[in-house]
Design a protein around this motif. Structure first.
Motif, PDB file in Angstrom:
ATOM      1  N   ASN A   1      52.993  50.443  -2.818  1.00 54.90           N
ATOM      2  CA  ASN A   1      53.602  50.297  -1.488  1.00 54.90           C
ATOM      3  C   ASN A   1      53.295  51.481  -0.568  1.00 54.90           C
ATOM      4  O   ASN A   1      53.178  51.307   0.644  1.00 54.90           O
ATOM      5  N   LEU A   2      53.157  52.681  -1.124  1.00 49.45           N
ATOM      6  CA  LEU A   2      52.825  53.808  -0.246  1.00 49.45           C
ATOM      7  C   LEU A   2      51.385  53.725   0.232  1.00 49.45           C
ATOM      8  O   LEU A   2      51.038  54.242   1.292  1.00 49.45           O
ATOM      9  N   VAL A   3      50.536  53.054  -0.537  1.00 48.44           N
ATOM     10  CA  VAL A   3      49.162  52.802  -0.088  1.00 48.44           C
ATOM     11  C   VAL A   3      49.208  51.762   1.040  1.00 48.44           C
ATOM     12  O   VAL A   3      48.560  51.913   2.081  1.00 48.44           O
ATOM     13  N   ALA A   4      50.031  50.717   0.844  1.00 44.20           N
ATOM     14  CA  ALA A   4      50.174  49.685   1.893  1.00 44.20           C
ATOM     15  C   ALA A   4      50.702  50.298   3.190  1.00 44.20           C
ATOM     16  O   ALA A   4      50.329  49.867   4.288  1.00 44.20           O
ATOM     17  N   HIS A   5      51.558  51.333   3.083  1.00 44.96           N
ATOM     18  CA  HIS A   5      52.101  51.985   4.279  1.00 44.96           C
ATOM     19  C   HIS A   5      51.030  52.704   5.086  1.00 44.96           C
ATOM     20  O   HIS A   5      51.255  53.049   6.246  1.00 44.96           O
ATOM     21  N   LYS A   6      49.891  52.972   4.470  1.00 41.75           N
ATOM     22  CA  LYS A   6      48.794  53.604   5.215  1.00 41.75           C
ATOM     23  C   LYS A   6      47.767  52.537   5.637  1.00 41.75           C
ATOM     24  O   LYS A   6      47.367  52.477   6.794  1.00 41.75           O
TER      25      LYS A   6
ATOM     26  N   SER B   1      53.062  44.731   9.070  1.00 42.81           N
ATOM     27  CA  SER B   1      51.853  45.276   9.712  1.00 42.81           C
ATOM     28  C   SER B   1      51.152  44.181  10.518  1.00 42.81           C
ATOM     29  O   SER B   1      50.669  44.428  11.640  1.00 42.81           O
ATOM     30  N   ALA B   2      51.084  42.968   9.937  1.00 47.59           N
ATOM     31  CA  ALA B   2      50.465  41.851  10.666  1.00 47.59           C
ATOM     32  C   ALA B   2      51.251  41.572  11.954  1.00 47.59           C
ATOM     33  O   ALA B   2      50.669  41.411  13.036  1.00 47.59           O
ATOM     34  N   GLU B   3      52.580  41.560  11.834  1.00 53.48           N
ATOM     35  CA  GLU B   3      53.412  41.272  13.019  1.00 53.48           C
ATOM     36  C   GLU B   3      53.239  42.362  14.075  1.00 53.48           C
ATOM     37  O   GLU B   3      53.042  42.080  15.256  1.00 53.48           O
ATOM     38  N   GLU B   4      53.273  43.612  13.627  1.00 52.39           N
ATOM     39  CA  GLU B   4      53.219  44.729  14.582  1.00 52.39           C
ATOM     40  C   GLU B   4      51.843  44.878  15.220  1.00 52.39           C
ATOM     41  O   GLU B   4      51.716  45.481  16.279  1.00 52.39           O
ATOM     42  N   SER B   5      50.802  44.333  14.569  1.00 54.39           N
ATOM     43  CA  SER B   5      49.463  44.452  15.166  1.00 54.39           C
ATOM     44  C   SER B   5      49.435  43.786  16.542  1.00 54.39           C
ATOM     45  O   SER B   5      48.649  44.153  17.404  1.00 54.39           O
ATOM     46  N   LYS B   6      50.343  42.816  16.756  1.00 52.49           N
ATOM     47  CA  LYS B   6      50.381  42.088  18.038  1.00 52.49           C
ATOM     48  C   LYS B   6      51.280  42.775  19.058  1.00 52.49           C
ATOM     49  O   LYS B   6      51.461  42.269  20.161  1.00 52.49           O
ATOM     50  N   ARG B   7      51.893  43.885  18.657  1.00 52.59           N
ATOM     51  CA  ARG B   7      52.842  44.547  19.566  1.00 52.59           C
ATOM     52  C   ARG B   7      52.447  45.994  19.839  1.00 52.59           C
ATOM     53  O   ARG B   7      53.310  46.856  19.984  1.00 52.59           O
ATOM     54  N   ILE B   8      51.142  46.258  19.859  1.00 55.06           N
ATOM     55  CA  ILE B   8      50.706  47.626  20.184  1.00 55.06           C
ATOM     56  C   ILE B   8      50.525  47.660  21.697  1.00 55.06           C
ATOM     57  O   ILE B   8      49.493  47.264  22.226  1.00 55.06           O
ATOM     58  N   LEU B   9      51.573  48.082  22.371  1.00 51.41           N
ATOM     59  CA  LEU B   9      51.653  47.860  23.812  1.00 51.41           C
ATOM     60  C   LEU B   9      51.357  49.116  24.623  1.00 51.41           C
ATOM     61  O   LEU B   9      51.468  50.234  24.133  1.00 51.41           O
ATOM     62  N   GLY B  10      51.007  48.905  25.887  1.00 48.30           N
ATOM     63  CA  GLY B  10      50.943  49.993  26.855  1.00 48.30           C
ATOM     64  C   GLY B  10      51.932  49.706  27.965  1.00 48.30           C
ATOM     65  O   GLY B  10      52.813  48.871  27.810  1.00 48.30           O
TER      66      GLY B  10
ATOM     67  N   GLY C   1      58.162  67.115   6.129  1.00 50.53           N
ATOM     68  CA  GLY C   1      57.039  66.398   6.737  1.00 50.53           C
ATOM     69  C   GLY C   1      56.907  66.505   8.231  1.00 50.53           C
ATOM     70  O   GLY C   1      57.686  67.173   8.915  1.00 50.53           O
ATOM     71  N   LEU C   2      55.907  65.799   8.683  1.00 57.46           N
ATOM     72  CA  LEU C   2      55.517  65.769  10.095  1.00 57.46           C
ATOM     73  C   LEU C   2      55.178  64.331  10.447  1.00 57.46           C
ATOM     74  O   LEU C   2      54.395  63.700   9.737  1.00 57.46           O
ATOM     75  N   GLY C   3      55.739  63.811  11.536  1.00 60.86           N
ATOM     76  CA  GLY C   3      55.419  62.439  11.933  1.00 60.86           C
ATOM     77  C   GLY C   3      56.260  61.436  11.162  1.00 60.86           C
ATOM     78  O   GLY C   3      57.100  61.805  10.335  1.00 60.86           O
ATOM     79  N   ARG C   4      56.045  60.178  11.468  1.00 60.23           N
ATOM     80  CA  ARG C   4      56.845  59.118  10.848  1.00 60.23           C
ATOM     81  C   ARG C   4      55.958  57.977  10.365  1.00 60.23           C
ATOM     82  O   ARG C   4      54.975  57.625  11.017  1.00 60.23           O
ATOM     83  N   GLU C   5      56.348  57.405   9.195  1.00 57.62           N
ATOM     84  CA  GLU C   5      55.760  56.134   8.779  1.00 57.62           C
ATOM     85  C   GLU C   5      56.788  55.040   9.049  1.00 57.62           C
ATOM     86  O   GLU C   5      57.814  55.271   9.675  1.00 57.62           O
ATOM     87  N   GLY C   6      56.496  53.814   8.539  1.00 61.81           N
ATOM     88  CA  GLY C   6      57.387  52.696   8.816  1.00 61.81           C
ATOM     89  C   GLY C   6      56.701  51.766   9.800  1.00 61.81           C
ATOM     90  O   GLY C   6      57.278  51.372  10.818  1.00 61.81           O
ATOM     91  N   VAL C   7      55.455  51.454   9.535  1.00 61.92           N
ATOM     92  CA  VAL C   7      54.558  50.533  10.237  1.00 61.92           C
ATOM     93  C   VAL C   7      54.508  50.783  11.750  1.00 61.92           C
ATOM     94  O   VAL C   7      53.547  51.368  12.241  1.00 61.92           O
TER      95      VAL C   7
END
Ligand code: NAP
Length: 474
Positions: A153-158, A107-116, A447-453
């Protein structure tokens, strides 16, 4: 433990006891949140959103890295808590705690890759002078509702992706397993999270659920749990996003050329992990008739060697079910299948919350054990002859989270992979394989949608277009 409300740890006179399902001993209590607390949590989270959305990305990443290291420094304590409040053995709990560290780090790594990206406005006549782009912005308060079976871990996924992208969160953990979630919230605060960005409300879904779900201040509900609760939440949610990670009835195909030892080991573990209380746990095994007897013998042998009992003993393979009521339900479903001529090959007995790992064959397709999610330690074996037959049987139920196939034949694997109706196909692993950074979610009632950070980050943000109409672009 106390709940986290309005930036403070809050206690109440009314409490909920958290019990160890193995021996029914009380581990701790948590406050019983009520309807008034729902209003407080939402109001405070609205203030928390104004703070967290303005925290620069590098600081959000640091908070997530620090939280991951807080969990890592206390891995044994987290594992003990998971094992005590839930169904997992200590070995299973240790794995979950380690995965939580990974989920937060990713999550920390991906926070820097929220791109447009830039938009070619001149791709249609009339747009010649326009230049612009889109970026992704956080949507506001995310209501996160989590189940008992992976209480950390499922809490961390949110929390990981929601906070990484600058949203605030109101979390309602499962009533039977709230302690790991509260401890994780503590790790976030220690890491410097603005306190109002996260509210953890302990309380019963049956009492505060409707109000939480209907509150118009949240912009997304990220729910993981059963199909029935999911359907109710979807009906009440109103105009907001919903992410649904629901149940399944996972099928596995064992083809004639499968490496049997690998298939048996992987499917035994996949069927009985967490006492079968696992959304991707193996439930239906379709085995090529030419290897059916050999597979059955090894599978039953391995299962009958399973040690069940005290979760905190390193030698225990499988712990109890979460409540006696759930264990009785599994027992009843087995009886119904046996009345319909199913045979129990091993297991089948229950003592309190401990239900033996159970293997059956001949389960009728009308039995609940076949067509409903069992969420318990049972697995059904069926012989099959053709690949089309196996695929059609695997697809026949209204679920589709993970499916799996064991084969050495690439053509067989590809045919199965493209025709199995689900969110993920594992080849030469059971359905119970998941990497926390892969897209995870289902089709149909799964389900609907996807998790996985990275994928949750997309769901938890929206694109905003910025378009400049310029007078002179040359
Ligand atoms: P559950 O009974 O559906 O409960 C899940 C959460 O929803 C709990 O926090 C529960 O609160 C809350 N809840 C229940 N009814 C609600 C309502 N009407 N409004 C708001 N919240 C409500 O599920 P569970 O027994 O904890 O977990 C088992 C299920 O989760 C299985 O079906 C499993 O397959 C699924 N699951 C799916 C995934 C996935 O990623 N696809 C992962 C794990 C589990 P209380 O605890 O207070 O009742």
């Amino acid at each position: 433990m106390k709940m986290l409300l309005e930036g403070k740890w809050v206690d109440k006179n009314e409490k909920i006891e958290v019990k160890d399902p193995y021996d029914d001993s009380v581990i701790d209590t948590v406050p019983k949140g009520n309807k008034e607390d729902v209003g407080k949590a939402m109001k405070s989270a609205a203030g928390g959103f104004e703070e967290i959305k303005n925290v620069p990305v590098h600081q959000r990443a640091q908070i997530l890295y620090k939280t991951a290291s807080n969990v890592s420094d206390n891995l044994d304590d987290f594992a003990q808590l998971i094992a005590r409040e839930g169904s997992k053995t200590i070995r299973e709990a240790e794995k979950e705690a380690a995965r939580c560290v990974n989920t937060l780090t990713v999550s920390a790594e991906e926070s820097k890759r929220i791109l447009g990206e830039t938009i070619p406005f001149d791709s249609f006549p009339g747009g010649e002078n326009r230049r612009g782009y889109y970026y992704r912005f956080p949507i506001g308060i995310i209501l996160a509702i989590t189940p008992f079976n992976d209480p950390l871990n499922l809490v961390a996924h949110k929390l990981g992706p929601a906070l990484a992208s600058g949203n605030s969160v109101v979390l309602k953990p499962a009533t039977v397993t709230p302690l790991s979630a509260l401890k994780l919230a503590g790790a976030f605060l220690e890491a410097g999270l603005p306190p109002r960005a996260l509210q953890v409300l302990t309380g019963k879904g049956s009492e505060i659920g409707d109000l939480l779900v209907q509150d118009e201040r949240s912009r997304m509900i990220s729910f993981t749990g059963g199909v029935e609760a999911g359907k109710k939440i979807a009906r009440l949610a109103g105009i907001k996003k919903t992410g649904m990670e629901l149940g399944s009835d996972s099928p596995v195909i064992v083809w004639e050329d499968a490496e049997l030892e690998t298939a048996v080991d992987s499917c035994v573990s996949g069927a009985f992990w967490g006492a079968g209380q696992n959304c991707i746990g193996v439930q239906r095994l379709y085995i090529h008739y030419s290897v059916y007897e050999a597979f059955k013998k090894d599978f039953v042998d391995r299962t009958s060697q399973y040690r069940i009992g005290d979760k905190l003993d390193e030698n225990t393979d499988m712990g109890p079910m979460i409540t006696e009521k759930e264990a009785v339900r599994v027992e009843e479903w087995i009886s119904e299948a046996v009345e319909g001529d199913a045979q129990i090959l091993t297991g089948g007995k229950r003592k309190g919350t401990l239900h033996e790992p159970t293997v059956l064959e001949g389960v009728p397709e009308t039995a609940a054990l076949h067509c409903e999610e069992v969420f318990g330690p049972t697995v059904n074996l069926y012989p099959i002859k053709g690949l089309d037959e196996a695929i059609s049987k695997a697809n026949q139920l209204p679920y589709g989270l993970h499916t799996a196939i064991f084969t050495k034949d690439v053509d067989v694997a590809f045919k199965a992979a493209y025709n199995l109706d689900c969110g993920g196909v594992m080849v030469n692993d059971s359905t119970d394989y998941r990497l926390d950074s892969m897209p995870f979610g289902g089709v149909k009632y799964s389900g609907l949608g996807r998790e996985g950070v990275k994928f949750a980050l997309q769901e938890m943000t929206e694109p905003k277009v910025i378009c400049f109409n310029l007078s002179d672009v040359k």
